[in-house]
Design an enzyme around this catalytic site. Structure first.
Site, PDB file in Angstrom:
ATOM      1  N   ASP A   1       2.043  -5.296  -5.298  1.00 60.77           N
ATOM      2  CA  ASP A   1       3.057  -6.191  -4.744  1.00 60.77           C
ATOM      3  C   ASP A   1       2.858  -7.570  -5.384  1.00 60.77           C
ATOM      4  O   ASP A   1       1.830  -7.832  -6.014  1.00 60.77           O
ATOM      5  CB  ASP A   1       2.880  -6.246  -3.227  1.00 60.77           C
ATOM      6  CG  ASP A   1       3.833  -7.221  -2.568  1.00 60.77           C
ATOM      7  OD1 ASP A   1       5.003  -7.265  -2.977  1.00 60.77           O
ATOM      8  OD2 ASP A   1       3.402  -7.942  -1.658  1.00 60.77           O
TER       9      ASP A   1
ATOM     10  N   ASP B   1       0.120  -6.499   0.753  1.00 64.08           N
ATOM     11  CA  ASP B   1      -0.354  -7.205   1.951  1.00 64.08           C
ATOM     12  C   ASP B   1       0.636  -7.162   3.102  1.00 64.08           C
ATOM     13  O   ASP B   1       0.328  -7.677   4.184  1.00 64.08           O
ATOM     14  CB  ASP B   1      -0.652  -8.664   1.612  1.00 64.08           C
ATOM     15  CG  ASP B   1       0.607  -9.472   1.360  1.00 64.08           C
ATOM     16  OD1 ASP B   1       0.675 -10.637   1.786  1.00 64.08           O
ATOM     17  OD2 ASP B   1       1.539  -8.940   0.736  1.00 64.08           O
TER      18      ASP B   1
ATOM     19  N   ASP C   1       4.817  -2.844   2.200  1.00 61.64           N
ATOM     20  CA  ASP C   1       3.985  -2.175   1.195  1.00 61.64           C
ATOM     21  C   ASP C   1       3.320  -0.918   1.743  1.00 61.64           C
ATOM     22  O   ASP C   1       2.600  -0.234   1.008  1.00 61.64           O
ATOM     23  CB  ASP C   1       2.893  -3.129   0.680  1.00 61.64           C
ATOM     24  CG  ASP C   1       3.464  -4.394   0.069  1.00 61.64           C
ATOM     25  OD1 ASP C   1       4.436  -4.276  -0.696  1.00 61.64           O
ATOM     26  OD2 ASP C   1       2.963  -5.491   0.365  1.00 61.64           O
TER      27      ASP C   1
END
Length: 1230
Positions: A427, A889, A893
């Site tokens: 990410d 995080d 995700d």
């Protein structure tokens, strides 16, 4: 709980929020409301009457939640089932049952005890892990909240005692205990702010608003006689929808998601709210979304199963051979063995029934040769992995001192998988970046302001360090690009290169990294376009939805903003002298200070309307009336959207601003354009009447009408300027990516941000660099007006097949371009957006996309949804067949993390959803370097060597039993005592192999980081390929032959004691077992590269334990020890041949392996062999140049990262130098 001392906020937020908060919801009885009934809409809630739900038809679950796998009743059956899902354990269970029969060659205890120990230890581990989950659940269930007890009195109850229908009072900064209907809040309008970080990963606050009919329920006493009914949808996992009716005071009101407060979201900026419980426990939406983590197994473990199948096949073949040979001898030879009385025997030795005897012997052989399959392998691996996880958890180099968060191995099953990663999918926001926005630069009236350098500009300076060794040249570059208003500081690159970069003299302010004296301290009033600058600052301080909070201790003001960008704008406005200090019911107060000596002037601006920001609108506006009575629309948004809405007279600064926006984009900054429009009173009044009418409309066209009216008023704008904020990279991200690239890992970035931002961050963290050829796959331009977007959408729907063919053509052309590239140093970057991915991930295209991506040095996917992240991860995992690691995080995700072979969660500012779904958690992206390159490398080699050694020692031990079986006519007789067999795997050889799996290091952690190419031993599977596995099996075969045949030949037909006694079976068996103990323990010492005192103790204690057991066992009663009575003290101990045979056999077993590793180190060494010798002879300290040269070689060729940037710049300089030399040579020749 009483009302005294509570605060009443007098804000009518309906004046502000045009879309989400003012949807009319009342439907009169006369209008025949739509009844909610049928499948999916059967929920009936009696508010303030929880006991009414005890009927069978309304038997709703309690609010008790449990995430454990077991409970007291189910633990034993479920845990036992889990254990016997393993083929090896099922086999040992079968042999343990068969050991109770007369055909068993061993006593039942020797078979059942090891199995019970192994299964018991594994179940204890399961119980411990589940107990931790139970404790966490109890902490949540034991939280307290105010609940209406009757007669207008509220008292605290534990969460798990809450029932459907309860009215609860939730206070500021507390979590909601269940899914609630918002009844009222401390604000007069029933508004409350909710943080949904734990649900969707978004840090911005959401605004919720109660129904107007429940606003009077604003104190405890008001609930004395309150009753109502809710009819709504059944429990479901959709976080963003809710359909229901609220029946109160003989009227029916429609409910929507704006009145629903979801469990695990938090109340912010609101003193308290009252709510009615709709869904409890596992019916709540957050629990409906809770998915069980997929069962992940490492590649080594899956391969280990195949090895066990091979050994099991070997075991069956040996047993069949043994039983056939036994049946043949029973039929042909046993009638002649008169001393055995064959005519008076059981079916096991009946010459008249050889087939039956063979079948019984098959069972005996299956039990007898069972030691080929190591019973303690699984439990030893589990113990080792738990200890490895403890070392990961306690690694101080992965401990974040700022947050106090260590690394955590949330599962120990995948430790070795960390050492075999091929592709990392990451990410961006919050993972590579800090999710902290800093106001860095701005453009006002066509003039750019701001002298500080961004991360990308610093990276450019690092490039210049390799281009210009002369420090003055670098300083000149920095002065030229940043105005020279910086002190110098030195940064050291890998390899000892140092160069000067800027260092600001001012103290940093969070959210504000701007430095330019032309705008600070009121100096902006001296600028030529001071009026435009004033408007710029007012847009920053007025165009937002933030709430100011006064810190009573410091007297300062902090802001609760819906996005980090908005917070950075307000901090910037304050530093420029325009401090947003108060928000009232219908106005905003700003303290304006034009110059430092002057006192600030508090100005009030009436808020007339607020048009919210959305991803579809890409802009937000606020309509205000200033103190002079002038109505002004202030707007900020994406530059493409704002520029399309400029008036002819408002484009004065468009060209200069566009140039500055491009510069900011190249510097990796996030940009927004600012504009305004002055409105006539009559024009505004006409528009506002239509707007209010649209707001009060009920029907599907409401949103479209509001959007049309917003679009109409947000036209004819005058451009003021643009902002540039930096989404700062996390500390050490470029260096970490560089090291991972040198280790040979592929890195993909999957982000929801727009393509420009993603590319900027790619440059900042060195995934992209100048000279890298970018392949951009895209369907349509994402920055379109709403009308254009509708046309494009219709066109795409009508030409879906054409769009697919277009994308396929783009992929084909790009693949051809990559293949035809002749330059070996050429690098390609694939950049693809979410719309294109939707088509490209279809079955007939995705393989071509993957092949193109594999050929590119870096891949960036932007504007991707959480589902697309998971689909891309699955494509890479299944398409390449190699280990993937996903790191993120946020809650968005989670799908990607669960889909990858290894999921890593970052304990960032976006909640704990990613961490809870992950296999490993770290607090900063930079710790991924050590997690993989150090711990991954170690764990892979440790587990691989440990498993190979396990099979070696069990083959060496098990085959001696087979040889003796053949030696004794396949009689089913074991040469070893039952207690020897029981203790071999469980006690006498278990500790050394555990020490190998926990403490072995081929090189130190520092060397792992200096020589990142060592990591490739894992992805290439050098230590657990079939060549090495069969090599260890061959070593075990050789060891078994040496042990058996040397012992039987030495002890055959000769005395071994001074009295002339020959060796019996007990003496030979005990001597052979002693040789096995010595051989396998010496073997493991030769295998180890790194010795600690613990390993020495484990090895020598294991050997000593054998002699101590043998002495103690021999001294026990003959009823217990049998033929081994005092065998060590009186029989073997005094016999020199016993000690000589032990020494001879041990040397014979280990000499070939010693010769092999000596030859390998001398003629064909691995990388770590070379490093070990350099370290051993301390050449790294004596010859630093050689050490640096070797470390520079020990990296995989890569085209991304800081090192690749430096290498590319060096090649560029060499090319320029060669051209100059060539031109000089030509001139000289002339």
């Amino acid at each position: 709980m009483v009302r005294d001392g509570r605060r009443r906020e007098r804000l009518r937020w309906s004046k502000l929020y045009s879309f989400s908060c003012i949807k009319p919801s009342v439907v009169l009885d006369t209008e025949a409301p739509n009844s909610l009934s049928g499948p999916g809409f059967s929920r009936l809630v009696h508010c303030n009457q929880p006991k009414a739900h005890t009927k069978k038809s309304l038997n709703y679950p309690s609010n008790y939640i449990s995430t454990t796998k077991y409970n007291i009743i189910t633990f034993l059956p479920k845990a036992i089932f889990e254990q016997f899902r393993r083929v090896a354990n099922l086999y040992f269970l079968l042999t343990a049952i068969l050991s109770l029969t007369p055909v068993a060659p061993f006593s039942a205890v020797s078979m059942i005890a090891p199995l019970a120990f192994v299964i018991g230890l594994s179940m204890a581990k399961e119980a411990l892990e589940d107990w931790r989950r139970f404790v966490q659940d109890m902490k949540v269930n034991a939280r307290k909240v105010g609940v209406h007890k009757g007669d207008g009195r509220f008292g605290y109850k534990h969460w798990h005692k809450i029932r459907v229908g309860n009215v609860v009072k939730v206070e500021k900064d507390h979590f909601f205990p269940a899914d609630l209907l918002l009844l009222s809040s401390s604000y007069e309008d029933g508004i409350c702010y909710v943080e949904t970080m734990n649900l969707d990963g978004e840090t911005n606050l959401k605004v919720k608003r109660s129904l107007e009919i429940t606003l009077p329920l604003d104190e405890d006493e008001a609930f004395r006689d309150f009753t109502a009914t809710i009819r709504c949808e059944d429990p479901n996992p959709d976080l963003y929808t809710f359909v229901g009716n609220f029946e109160y005071d003989r009227q029916v009101y429609a409910l929507d998601p704006n009145q629903i407060l979801l469990r695990d979201s938090k109340l912010r900026n609101t003193s308290y709210v009252y709510g009615a419980v709709i869904f409890t426990g596992h019916d709540s939406k957050v629990m409906q979304n809770a998915t069980k983590s997929p069962s992940k197994r490492s590649r080594i473990e899956r391969k280990m199963d195949r090895i066990i199948y091979i050994l099991f096949t070997l075991l069956v073949l040996m047993s069949l051979l043994s039983s056939i040979c036994f049946a043949a001898r029973t039929d042909l030879e046993m009638p002649d063995w008169w001393y055995l009385q064959p005519e008076n025997t059981t079916n096991l030795y009946d010459p008249s029934k050889p087939t039956t005897s063979g079948i019984f012997h098959l069972v005996t052989a299956l039990i007898l040769y069972g030691y080929l399959i190591p019973i303690s392998l699984y439990v030893s691996i589990e113990v080792v992995k738990v200890l490895q996880a403890m070392f990961i958890n306690h690694d101080l180099h992965m401990y974040d001192g700022d947050t106090g968060i260590p690394a955590e191995a949330r599962t120990s099953n995948l430790n070795e998988e960390l050492g075999q990663v091929h592709t990392i999918l990451s990410d961006k926001t919050g993972t590579l970046t800090c999710n902290q926005m800093d106001f860095l630069k701005c453009s006002i009236a066509g003039v750019t302001y701001g002298l500080r350098a961004s991360e990308v500009e610093i990276a450019a300076a690092k490039q210049m360090a390799s281009t210009f060794p002369d420090e003055n040249s670098i300083n000149h570059y920095l002065l030229e690009n940043n105005g020279g208003d910086f002190e110098s500081a030195e940064i050291e690159l890998d390899g000892g290169i140092t160069f000067a970069v800027e260092k600001a003299r001012k103290t940093m302010i969070k959210g504000f990294s701007f430095e330019d004296d032309r705008l600070m301290q009121g100096n902006w009033t001296k600028e030529p376009n001071a009026a435009t600058i004033l408007m710029f600052f007012r847009i920053l301080s007025l165009c937002h939805t933030a709430i100011p909070e006064l810190n009573k201790q410091t007297g300062g003001i902090s802001y609760e903003a819906e996005s980090p960008d908005e917070g950075a704008f307000l901090v910037a406005a304050r530093e420029f002298g325009f401090e947003f200090c108060k928000r009232t019911q219908s106005s905003v107060l700003v303290r304006e200070r034009y110059s430092l000596p002057e006192k600030p002037v508090e100005r009030e601006f009436k808020i007339l309307n607020l048009l919210e920001f959305s991803s579809k609108r890409k802009r937000m506006s606020v309509i205000v009336r200033d103190e002079a009575g002038q109505i002004v629309l202030l707007c900020k948004g994406a530059d493409s959207i704002i520029f399309d809405r400029l008036s002819k007279n408002g484009r004065m600064y468009e060209d200069d601003t566009t140039k500055h926006l491009n510069e900011y984009g190249e510097a990796g900054l996030r940009t927004l354009a600012l504009a305004y429009r002055e409105l006539e009173e009559s024009e505004y009044t006409t528009w506002n009447i239509e707007f209010l009418k649209a707001k009060t409309t009920i029907g599907p066209d409401r949103e479209a009408q509001l959007e049309r009216l917003s679009d109409w008023i947000e036209r004819e704008l005058i451009l003021v300027g643009a902002t540039a904020v930096e989404d700062k990279l996390q500390k050490g991200v470029p260096q970490c990516i560089d090291k991972l690239a040198q280790a040979g890992l592929k890195i993909w970035v999957l982000t929801g941000d727009k393509m420009e931002t993603a590319i900027n961050i790619g440059f900042a963290c060195s995934l992209l660099r100048q000279g890298m050829k970018q392949i951009c796959l895209s369907t349509t331009n994402s920055d379109l007006t709403s009308e254009d977007a509708k046309k494009a959408l219709l066109l795409s729907l009508a030409n879906d097949q054409a769009a697919k063919e277009n994308i396929l053509m783009q992929i084909t052309n790009a693949s051809q371009m990559v293949k035809l590239e002749k330059d070996p140093y050429a690098a390609f970057a694939l950049i693809i957006d979410g719309k294109t991915l939707t088509v490209a991930l279809e079955d007939d295209i995705k393989n071509q996309l993957l092949n193109l991506a594999i050929d590119c040095a870096s891949v960036i996917c932007c504007r991707v949804s959480p589902k697309q992240k998971a689909l891309v991860t699955r494509l890479v995992r299944e398409g390449t067949g190699k280990t993937t690691l996903a790191i993120g995080d946020g809650a968005n995700d989670v799908g990607m993390i669960q889909e990858a072979d290894i999921g890593v969660g970052i304990s960032g500012v976006e909640g704990m959803q990613a961490v809870m779904a992950s296999d490993f958690s770290i607090s900063q992206f930079r710790f991924l370097e050590r997690l993989l390159v150090v711990h991954g490398h170690w764990c892979y080699k440790r587990i691989a060597q440990m498993i190979c050694y396990f099979f070696y020692k069990n083959i060496a031990f098990g085959l001696t039993i087979f040889y003796f079986e053949a030696y004794t006519g396949f009689s089913g007789q074991s040469i070893y005592d039952d207690w020897y067999m029981l203790l071999f795997n469980v006690v006498l050889t278990s500790l050394p192999v555990i020490s190998l799996g926990v403490f072995e290091q081929d090189v130190s952690s520092e060397v792992c980081l200096q020589f990142p190419a060592l990591y490739q031993q894992g992805p290439r599977n050098l230590f657990f390929d079939w060549y090495r596995i069969f090599g260890w099996m061959g070593n075990g075969l050789y060891t078994s032959i040496m042990i058996f045949f040397l012992n039987t030949n030495i002890f055959n037909d000769q005395a071994f004691r001074a009295g002339g006694q020959t060796a019996d079976m007990a003496a030979v068996g005990t001597t052979m077992f002693t040789c096995i103990i010595w051989a396998v323990n010496v073997q493991i010492m030769l295998t180890m590269s790194h010795f600690t005192w613990i390993q020495h103790v484990f090895v020598w204690v294991s050997i000593a334990a054998w002699y101590l057991f043998l002495a103690g066992y021999g001294m026990s009663s003959p009823l217990i020890s049998g033929n081994n009575y005092k065998i060590l003290l009186e029989a073997l101990g005094p016999a020199p041949v016993y000690w000589a045979v032990t020494l001879l056999v041990t040397a014979a077993c280990n000499t070939p392996y010693l010769a092999h590793i000596s030859f390998q180190r001398a003629r064909n060494p691995h990388d770590h062999h070379v490093i070990q010798e350099i370290k051993y002879y301390k050449k790294d300290a004596e010859d630093q140049h050689m050490w640096r040269r070797e470390s520079s070689k020990a990296r995989q060729e890569t085209k991304i990262g800081l090192t690749a940037r430096v290498d590319a710049k060096i090649r560029q300089l060499r090319g320029k130098l060669q051209k100059k030399v060539s031109s000089l040579s030509i001139r000289t020749a002339r």
